[in-house]
Scaffold this motif. Structure first.
Motif, PDB file in Angstrom:
ATOM      1  N   GLY A   1      35.034 -45.500  -4.884  1.00 28.41           N
ATOM      2  CA  GLY A   1      33.675 -45.701  -4.191  1.00 28.41           C
ATOM      3  C   GLY A   1      32.990 -46.818  -4.997  1.00 28.41           C
ATOM      4  O   GLY A   1      32.424 -47.772  -4.755  1.00 28.41           O
ATOM      5  N   ALA A   2      33.063 -46.592  -6.488  1.00 27.56           N
ATOM      6  CA  ALA A   2      32.414 -47.391  -7.285  1.00 27.56           C
ATOM      7  C   ALA A   2      33.243 -48.635  -7.362  1.00 27.56           C
ATOM      8  O   ALA A   2      32.568 -49.892  -7.739  1.00 27.56           O
TER       9      ALA A   2
ATOM     10  N   ILE B   1      34.448 -54.772  -5.714  1.00 29.29           N
ATOM     11  CA  ILE B   1      35.289 -55.892  -5.218  1.00 29.29           C
ATOM     12  C   ILE B   1      35.245 -56.134  -3.883  1.00 29.29           C
ATOM     13  O   ILE B   1      35.754 -57.008  -3.292  1.00 29.29           O
ATOM     14  N   GLY B   2      34.442 -55.193  -3.233  1.00 28.90           N
ATOM     15  CA  GLY B   2      34.332 -55.162  -1.772  1.00 28.90           C
ATOM     16  C   GLY B   2      34.683 -54.218  -0.981  1.00 28.90           C
ATOM     17  O   GLY B   2      35.874 -53.763  -1.334  1.00 28.90           O
ATOM     18  N   ARG B   3      34.105 -53.746  -0.141  1.00 27.34           N
ATOM     19  CA  ARG B   3      34.460 -52.258   0.550  1.00 27.34           C
ATOM     20  C   ARG B   3      35.311 -52.734   1.719  1.00 27.34           C
ATOM     21  O   ARG B   3      36.297 -51.879   1.882  1.00 27.34           O
ATOM     22  N   ARG B   4      35.421 -53.702   2.258  1.00 23.48           N
ATOM     23  CA  ARG B   4      36.399 -53.980   3.457  1.00 23.48           C
ATOM     24  C   ARG B   4      37.733 -54.569   2.458  1.00 23.48           C
ATOM     25  O   ARG B   4      38.747 -53.920   2.963  1.00 23.48           O
TER      26      ARG B   4
ATOM     27  N   ALA C   1      30.249 -45.828   4.084  1.00 23.96           N
ATOM     28  CA  ALA C   1      29.544 -46.976   3.561  1.00 23.96           C
ATOM     29  C   ALA C   1      29.304 -48.090   4.098  1.00 23.96           C
ATOM     30  O   ALA C   1      28.162 -48.801   4.483  1.00 23.96           O
ATOM     31  N   LEU C   2      30.383 -48.577   5.078  1.00 27.65           N
ATOM     32  CA  LEU C   2      30.380 -49.785   5.878  1.00 27.65           C
ATOM     33  C   LEU C   2      29.732 -49.384   7.200  1.00 27.65           C
ATOM     34  O   LEU C   2      28.825 -50.266   7.727  1.00 27.65           O
TER      35      LEU C   2
ATOM     36  N   GLU D   1      32.089 -58.042   4.829  1.00 29.82           N
ATOM     37  CA  GLU D   1      32.315 -57.711   3.507  1.00 29.82           C
ATOM     38  C   GLU D   1      31.001 -57.370   2.840  1.00 29.82           C
ATOM     39  O   GLU D   1      30.208 -57.768   3.301  1.00 29.82           O
ATOM     40  N   TYR D   2      31.286 -56.445   2.081  1.00 33.59           N
ATOM     41  CA  TYR D   2      30.112 -56.078   1.155  1.00 33.59           C
ATOM     42  C   TYR D   2      30.153 -55.523  -0.068  1.00 33.59           C
ATOM     43  O   TYR D   2      31.060 -54.932  -0.442  1.00 33.59           O
ATOM     44  N   ARG D   3      29.572 -56.272  -1.149  1.00 34.12           N
ATOM     45  CA  ARG D   3      29.523 -55.865  -2.345  1.00 34.12           C
ATOM     46  C   ARG D   3      28.082 -55.502  -2.901  1.00 34.12           C
ATOM     47  O   ARG D   3      27.259 -56.401  -2.546  1.00 34.12           O
ATOM     48  N   SER D   4      27.912 -54.584  -3.707  1.00 35.01           N
ATOM     49  CA  SER D   4      26.630 -54.198  -4.154  1.00 35.01           C
ATOM     50  C   SER D   4      26.320 -55.023  -5.055  1.00 35.01           C
ATOM     51  O   SER D   4      26.917 -55.390  -6.151  1.00 35.01           O
ATOM     52  N   THR D   5      24.992 -55.880  -5.084  1.00 29.82           N
ATOM     53  CA  THR D   5      24.461 -56.521  -6.323  1.00 29.82           C
ATOM     54  C   THR D   5      23.927 -55.801  -7.430  1.00 29.82           C
ATOM     55  O   THR D   5      23.872 -56.453  -8.421  1.00 29.82           O
ATOM     56  N   GLY D   6      23.883 -54.531  -7.358  1.00 29.06           N
ATOM     57  CA  GLY D   6      23.425 -53.747  -8.605  1.00 29.06           C
ATOM     58  C   GLY D   6      24.536 -53.245  -9.298  1.00 29.06           C
ATOM     59  O   GLY D   6      24.186 -52.117 -10.117  1.00 29.06           O
TER      60      GLY D   6
END
Length: 516
Positions: free
Chosen positions: A70-71, A76-79, A125-126, A192-197
């Motif tokens: 998950g981390a 690197i991106g969830r997709r 998450a997506l 695609e999603y990457r967390s900025t934090g």
């Protein structure tokens, strides 16, 4: 989607269908083996401990790596992580299907678990990333939860259908075309999603500790329960506990932890996770007993047994419908606590089951047990996702799924180990005269081994062995049912205490943190 706060459109809803496919396969992959156990026992001749590892290794690797993956997906991106996992899962399924011995199958199941851990955190998450409107998100999460239940129901049936016509390895091949479809459609339909934090160095030590804490603990518990005391498993239990403490310490002190422990201060989040894990402990822990009872005690074929196993799902469907209808009128604490009380009644009924009990009693008990436990889980997915901040959706999803998988795996391991220990104890010195050598060793290891040995014994001797082994198996079933009953009643109290702050109509937006 026109804006981050807008309503989802056609692409998002089709994308949801893509996310539900691997979710379905991952939940089916546990149940699909329930009816294959006798065939695996006959072909690969695993020991009792190896048989439990074949069932458990997948879920324990999945649970041990979910937080890590998950981390990683946040970085690197969830997709991308979803697609990597799809490739790995398809390849490992092929390896499992053509395993030549028990150790090879256990290793393949381990790879399947690792690959599954890269897929599961991405799905929930997506959904949070794709569906920002609270009502639409509730519908999407309801579909996700429904697929989890459907996978648990359809897995044994699909396994039974395949085993009726093909070899046991075919049960693993269901995942291959599904994962291929995910790989083809995900780039066009999923964002695609990457967390900025999540900047900073990846916590490799935390990742190692998260896995290292689970395996020795479970190995020790299972081996001690099945084989009795020995030094290595005896040391494994405290080793696992120490490593679990080290993981918690690492997450408290690391600059970039895998898991934000402050999430657990949100009472709704921690309560939903606790309820889910205990529900899966009870339900999945007993599913293996039910499937083996239908085949090895009642003598059904895999297909017949899998079709009969659909009967309890009628109670599950009714329970889900009732829980959903009452969600806006009855407080979650009452619904969840009441569900566990119903589930405990199913365990109590299982205590009365014997080798010659009517089929209706077994199916009714299984239906009541499943209806009560699944009824508690209808609201928890929305609670988990909505309670956590959106930027921590991946961590929250992974933590929730870790608890669910760990609860499921511990249920199979602990209840299965308790049943196996009672079975071996009952058969010790109780085998019919004339059953010795390899036949005695096979019969004392598992009920499947006893059925196989009885088939090669002459006349009355084989029938006597079957009767003795089946009685020993139901004795083990009774002990497991008592353990499940105690857990279910304890969970009813826990659910009420942790959820009593929530109103009847649960909020659909992120609530204020409520400390435990």
């Amino acid at each position: 989607m026109t804006a981050t706060t807008g309503r989802a459109g056609r692409r998002e809803w089709i994308g949801l269908a893509v996310l539900l496919l691997p979710t379905l396969v991952l939940t089916m992959d546990m149940g699909v083996l329930f009816f294959a156990v006798p065939y695996i026992s006959g072909t690969l001749a695993p020991s009792g401990t190896q048989q439990l590892w074949i069932m458990d290794m997948y879920s324990f690797l999945l649970a041990g790596l979910l937080v890590t993956m998950g981390a990683l997906g946040d970085r690197i991106g969830r997709r991308r992580l979803l697609m990597i996992g799809a490739v790995g899962f398809a390849g490992a399924s092929l390896l499992a299907a053509w395993s030549h011995d028990a150790n090879q199958l256990i290793a393949a199941r381990a790879v399947l678990g690792a690959a599954g851990a890269t897929v599961m955190p991405s799905t929930l998450a997506l959904i949070r990333n794709m569906f920002h409107d609270p009502k639409q998100r509730q519908i999407a999460l309801g579909a996700w939860g429904g697929v989890l239940t459907a996978g648990a129901t359809l897995g044994p049936v699909a396994g039974g259908l395949l085993l009726e016509h093909f070899w046991w390895g075919s049960a693993f091949l269901l995942a291959v075309p599904v994962m291929a479809l995910v790989l083809l459609t995900a780039p066009a339909l999923l964002p695609e999603y990457r967390s900025t934090g999540r900047a900073g160095r990846f916590d490799l030590l935390g990742a190692a500790l998260s896995l290292a804490a689970i395996l020795p603990l479970v190995y020790g518990v299972k081996t001690l329960a099945v084989d009795g005391w020995s030094l290595l498993p005896g040391l494994s239990v405290p080793t696992g506990l120490l490593l679990a403490g080290a993981f918690v310490w690492r997450q408290r002190t690391a600059a970039n932890p895998l898991l934000d422990l402050s999430l657990f201060r949100i009472r709704t989040f921690s309560g939903a996770i606790s309820v889910n894990s205990i529900a899966m402990f009870a339900m999945m822990g007993f599913s293996l007993f039910t499937s083996q009872y239908l085949q090895l005690v009642k003598g059904m074929s895999p297909l017949t047994a899998s079709l009969w196993s659909l009967v309890p799902s009628l109670g599950v469907g009714a329970a889900v419908g009732i829980s959903s209808a009452l969600a806006g009128k009855v407080r979650p604490a009452v619904l969840m606590g009441g569900g566990f009380v119903v589930g405990s009644a199913g365990f109590a009924m299982m205590i009365t089951v014997g080798p010659h009990s009517p089929l209706a009693l077994v199916l009714t008990a299984a239906g009541v047990l499943a209806a009560g436990t699944v009824g508690t889980m209808t609201m928890t997915a929305e609670m988990v996702v909505s309670a956590a901040p959106v930027e921590q959706a991946g961590a929250a999803s992974a933590t929730s799924e870790t608890a669910v998988e760990l609860g499921s795996s511990l249920g199979i391991a602990l209840l299965g180990a308790a049943g196996a220990a009672v079975y071996r104890h009952r058969l010790d010195g109780a085998l019919p005269a004339g059953v010795d050598g390899e036949a005695a060793r096979s019969a004392q290891d598992t009920l499947g081994g006893a059925v196989g040995a009885a088939a090669h014994l002459p006349g009355r001797l084989g029938a006597d062995l079957l009767e003795t082994a089946r009685t020993a198996f139901t004795d083990g079933l009774h002990v497991a049912a008592v353990v499940g009953l105690v857990f279910a009643l304890g969970a009813a109290v826990l659910a009420y205490r942790l959820m009593r702050h929530l109103p009847a109509a649960a909020p659909t937006s992120t609530p204020e943190p409520a400390t435990v």
